[in-house]
Motif scaffolding. Structure first.
Motif, PDB file in Angstrom:
ATOM      1  N   GLU A   1     -11.690  -4.856   4.959  1.00 16.87           N
ATOM      2  CA  GLU A   1     -11.918  -4.630   6.235  1.00 16.87           C
ATOM      3  C   GLU A   1     -10.665  -5.134   7.024  1.00 16.87           C
ATOM      4  OE1 GLU A   1     -14.844  -5.334  10.087  1.00 16.87           O
ATOM      5  OE2 GLU A   1     -15.707  -5.793   8.236  1.00 16.87           O
ATOM      6  N   LEU A   2     -10.025  -4.430   7.919  1.00 23.20           N
ATOM      7  CA  LEU A   2      -8.672  -4.777   8.385  1.00 23.20           C
ATOM      8  C   LEU A   2      -8.980  -5.688   9.452  1.00 23.20           C
ATOM      9  CD1 LEU A   2      -5.372  -4.818   8.391  1.00 23.20           C
ATOM     10  CD2 LEU A   2      -5.728  -2.771   9.850  1.00 23.20           C
ATOM     11  N   ALA A   3      -8.617  -6.975   9.543  1.00 22.78           N
ATOM     12  CA  ALA A   3      -8.872  -7.802  10.861  1.00 22.78           C
ATOM     13  C   ALA A   3      -7.879  -7.518  11.883  1.00 22.78           C
ATOM     14  CB  ALA A   3      -8.934  -8.947  10.627  1.00 22.78           C
TER      15      ALA A   3
ATOM     16  N   ASP B   1      -0.124  -1.224  20.581  1.00 21.17           N
ATOM     17  CA  ASP B   1      -0.932  -2.020  19.451  1.00 21.17           C
ATOM     18  C   ASP B   1      -1.925  -1.051  18.707  1.00 21.17           C
ATOM     19  OD1 ASP B   1       0.611  -3.603  20.693  1.00 21.17           O
ATOM     20  OD2 ASP B   1      -1.063  -5.328  21.079  1.00 21.17           O
ATOM     21  N   GLU B   2      -2.871  -0.444  19.518  1.00 19.29           N
ATOM     22  CA  GLU B   2      -3.750   0.296  18.990  1.00 19.29           C
ATOM     23  C   GLU B   2      -3.377   1.362  17.854  1.00 19.29           C
ATOM     24  OE1 GLU B   2      -7.661   1.080  18.241  1.00 19.29           O
ATOM     25  OE2 GLU B   2      -6.764  -0.544  19.616  1.00 19.29           O
ATOM     26  N   ARG B   3      -2.256   2.118  18.183  1.00 18.92           N
ATOM     27  CA  ARG B   3      -1.767   3.043  17.250  1.00 18.92           C
ATOM     28  C   ARG B   3      -1.197   2.277  15.990  1.00 18.92           C
ATOM     29  NH1 ARG B   3       3.871   6.501  17.691  1.00 18.92           N
ATOM     30  NH2 ARG B   3       3.668   7.554  15.446  1.00 18.92           N
ATOM     31  N   ILE B   4      -0.729   1.222  16.035  1.00 15.89           N
ATOM     32  CA  ILE B   4      -0.447   0.307  14.828  1.00 15.89           C
ATOM     33  C   ILE B   4      -1.498  -0.231  13.876  1.00 15.89           C
ATOM     34  CG2 ILE B   4       0.575  -2.011  14.165  1.00 15.89           C
ATOM     35  CD1 ILE B   4       2.559  -1.843  16.431  1.00 15.89           C
TER      36      ILE B   4
ATOM     37  N   ALA C   1       0.883  -1.245   0.080  1.00 16.89           N
ATOM     38  CA  ALA C   1      -0.079   0.089   0.120  1.00 16.89           C
ATOM     39  C   ALA C   1       0.802   1.247  -0.141  1.00 16.89           C
ATOM     40  CB  ALA C   1      -0.822   0.014   1.247  1.00 16.89           C
ATOM     41  N   HIS C   2       0.494   1.887  -1.093  1.00 13.30           N
ATOM     42  CA  HIS C   2       1.246   3.423  -1.064  1.00 13.30           C
ATOM     43  C   HIS C   2       0.382   4.436  -0.403  1.00 13.30           C
ATOM     44  CE1 HIS C   2       1.773   7.372  -2.911  1.00 13.30           C
ATOM     45  NE2 HIS C   2       3.261   7.160  -3.188  1.00 13.30           N
ATOM     46  N   SER C   3       0.921   5.308   0.285  1.00 13.60           N
ATOM     47  CA  SER C   3       0.077   6.140   1.093  1.00 13.60           C
ATOM     48  C   SER C   3       0.966   7.495   1.633  1.00 13.60           C
ATOM     49  CB  SER C   3      -0.836   5.613   2.564  1.00 13.60           C
ATOM     50  OG  SER C   3      -0.886   6.820   3.225  1.00 13.60           O
ATOM     51  N   GLU C   4       0.397   8.661   1.442  1.00 15.98           N
ATOM     52  CA  GLU C   4       1.060   9.689   1.806  1.00 15.98           C
ATOM     53  C   GLU C   4       1.202   9.946   3.217  1.00 15.98           C
ATOM     54  OE1 GLU C   4      -0.067  13.716   0.051  1.00 15.98           O
ATOM     55  OE2 GLU C   4      -1.054  12.556  -1.616  1.00 15.98           O
ATOM     56  N   ARG C   5       0.589   8.807   4.053  1.00 13.13           N
ATOM     57  CA  ARG C   5       1.153   8.738   5.565  1.00 13.13           C
ATOM     58  C   ARG C   5       2.411   7.790   5.702  1.00 13.13           C
ATOM     59  NH1 ARG C   5      -3.591   9.758   8.709  1.00 13.13           N
ATOM     60  NH2 ARG C   5      -2.445   8.662  10.533  1.00 13.13           N
TER      61      ARG C   5
ATOM     62  N   LEU D   1      -2.315   1.157  10.189  1.00 12.16           N
ATOM     63  CA  LEU D   1      -2.629   0.062   9.270  1.00 12.16           C
ATOM     64  C   LEU D   1      -3.747   0.500   8.253  1.00 12.16           C
ATOM     65  CD1 LEU D   1      -1.305  -2.875  10.889  1.00 12.16           C
ATOM     66  CD2 LEU D   1      -0.397  -2.211   8.928  1.00 12.16           C
ATOM     67  N   ASP D   2      -4.948   0.868   9.203  1.00 15.43           N
ATOM     68  CA  ASP D   2      -6.108   1.013   8.640  1.00 15.43           C
ATOM     69  C   ASP D   2      -6.053   2.325   7.778  1.00 15.43           C
ATOM     70  OD1 ASP D   2      -8.618  -0.020   8.582  1.00 15.43           O
ATOM     71  OD2 ASP D   2      -9.207   0.581  10.686  1.00 15.43           O
TER      72      ASP D   2
END
Ligand code: RFL
Ligand code: PHB
Length: 409
Positions: A262-264, A244-247, A210-214, A251-252
């Protein structure tokens, strides 16, 4: 009383490092009736659990099968016929076999490849000594180079016809080559990867780049119930700063798409940060010391090439030793470095391409981002551009494994 040595004092091929390169080389040589000793600095458990690669090219799979390491690979390896590129809210599937005349990749963890090779070596190969740390290699330009190593607090020597440095990027064998006789080509990247393992089924049945500006994100897997996920992070990042929550949030955010997704989420069981670099040492041979795998070259992991290069280096090398033993001719050995370097530079270019196309560098201009998106759009809309990616990803065909001269074990 003299201390008992953990290995013979002499051998034909002394191998420094019991990672995939060293272990596979020992296996291939054993099948050809050539004796070797592997010295590995770490203990068995550490080597078997070090989290690393996941994607095996078809040629790597064929090699592992041909040398008897295919049983669990065929049972648990996941054959992947495609990868997904995600950018600008869109998702594009690269159909690997359709674009390459039938080639695919297999997702099978490096930890498992290493376990399989260690099992074979201990069951019937030459000596494999854990906890044996090479301190130095001397006599590269003599007929009998020597590995000096420490084991259980004592120093020993192993005198060899040839020494192969399979001791990874931080190994010592490279130093046996005088600096004036080798050249180092290097590039560092201004970002790292935070890699995590999570006890959750993969959100997609294929790998998602995944490419993202983030920043870049990669969604990979280890099994139908374990995900392997990566996030681009700044160099020097401390994994402790990524609860973990930040990760999961990141990722989302980086995988957002217009299509269904939907990211599991699930429990994260391991986190580590790895810097990214490209390195090539030339030549790979100096006298009777040869360098293979990560000891000789490093690629950034976005192209999934490091382990595959290590496998092709040592397969070619085993062929050269088998040829020398059978015919007395050192011709293949003499040409080995050049033959490997061609493949290495192709992989360096592809890995650089994947890295720079998919990551967002700190302070990157919007112009550069538009160039990246134009390149990704080109891949999504042109079968020629997609085939270029697919051919590199699945790998150019590798040399066949040398045929055993004695009965294989
Ligand atoms: P290794 O695996 O580093 O093994 C070297 C071994 O040498 C030992 N050693 C010594 N032993 C004795 N004396 C000394 N002085 C020694 N110094 C070191 C070490 O303990 C170790 O056991 O090198 P090798 O065998 O050349 O194998 C290379 C691969 O490990 C590497 O290229 C891949 O993991 C790269 N890579 C990937 N490659 C792929 O083909 N596909 C992938 O999907 C992929 N993903 C990755 C990767 C590497 C990663 N990291 C962590 C760097 C993903 C990641 C996150
Ligand atoms: C992995 O599963 O660890 C993996 C997969 C693909 C890559 C790099 C790492 O490009």
């Amino acid at each position: 009383m003299r201390p008992t040595s953990p290995a013979p004092a002499t051998t034909t091929v002394g191998i420094v490092g019991g990672g995939p390169a060293g272990l596979l080389l020992a296996r291939l040589l054993h099948r050809c009736g050539i004796d070797s000793v592997v010295l590995e600095s770490r203990d068995r458990a550490y080597v078997e659990h070090r989290q690393r690669a996941g994607v095996l090219e078809q040629g790597t799979v064929d090699t592992l099968r041909a040398c008897g390491a295919g049983e669990r690979l065929d049972r648990y390896g996941l054959v992947h016929h495609g990868i997904r590129l995600r950018y600008d809210g869109r998702s594009h599937r690269i159909d690997l076999p359709a674009l390459t005349g039938g080639r695919s990749v297999v997702v099978y963890a490096q930890t498992e490849v290493v376990k399989d090779l260690i099992g074979l070596q201990l069951a019937g190969g030459g000596p494999l000594v854990f906890g044996a740390r090479a301190l130095a290699v001397t006599g590269a330009d003599t007929a009998r180079p020597v590995i000096h190593y420490a084991h259980e607090g004592r120093e020993h020597t192993l005198t060899c016809d040839y020494v192969i440095g399979c001791d990874g990027f931080h190994g010592v064998t490279r130093d046996a080559v005088p600096t004036g006789a080798r050249r180092l080509y290097e590039r560092a990247y201004p970002y790292s990867w935070l890699g995590v393992l999570a006890d959750v089924p993969p959100s997609c049945d294929e790998l998602v780049y995944a490419h993202s500006e983030r920043g870049f994100a990669l969604f990979s897997m280890r099994s139908p119930t374990v995900s392997r996920l990566y996030l681009q992070v700044p160099n020097g990042t401390d994994p402790a700063d990524w609860p973990d929550e930040r990760i999961w949030e990141e990722l989302d955010a980086r995988s957002a798409t217009d299509g269904p997704w939907e990211l599991a989420r699930g429990p994260i069981t391991a986190k580590s940060v790895l810097p990214m670099r490209s390195v090539v040492t030339e030549p790979l041979r100096y006298g009777r010391v040869l360098l293979a795998g990560d000891a000789a070259h490093i690629v950034p992991p976005a192209g999934a090439k490091g382990l595959n290069l290590a496998v092709s280096d040592v397969t070619e090398l085993a062929r050269a030793f088998a040829h020398l033993k059978e015919t007395g001719s050192g011709e293949l050995l003499d040409g080995w470095s050049d033959a490997c370097l061609r493949r290495v530079w192709r992989a360096e270019h592809f890995s650089y391409f994947m890295t720079t196309t998919l990551h967002t560098a700190p302070g990157q201009s919007t112009f550069d981002t538009r160039l990246q998106l134009a390149q990704l759009d080109r891949i999504a809309s042109s079968p020629h551009a997609a085939a270029e990616l697919a051919e590199n990803y699945t790998g150019v065909p590798q040399a066949p494994v040398p045929v055993p001269v004695a009965s294989p074990s």
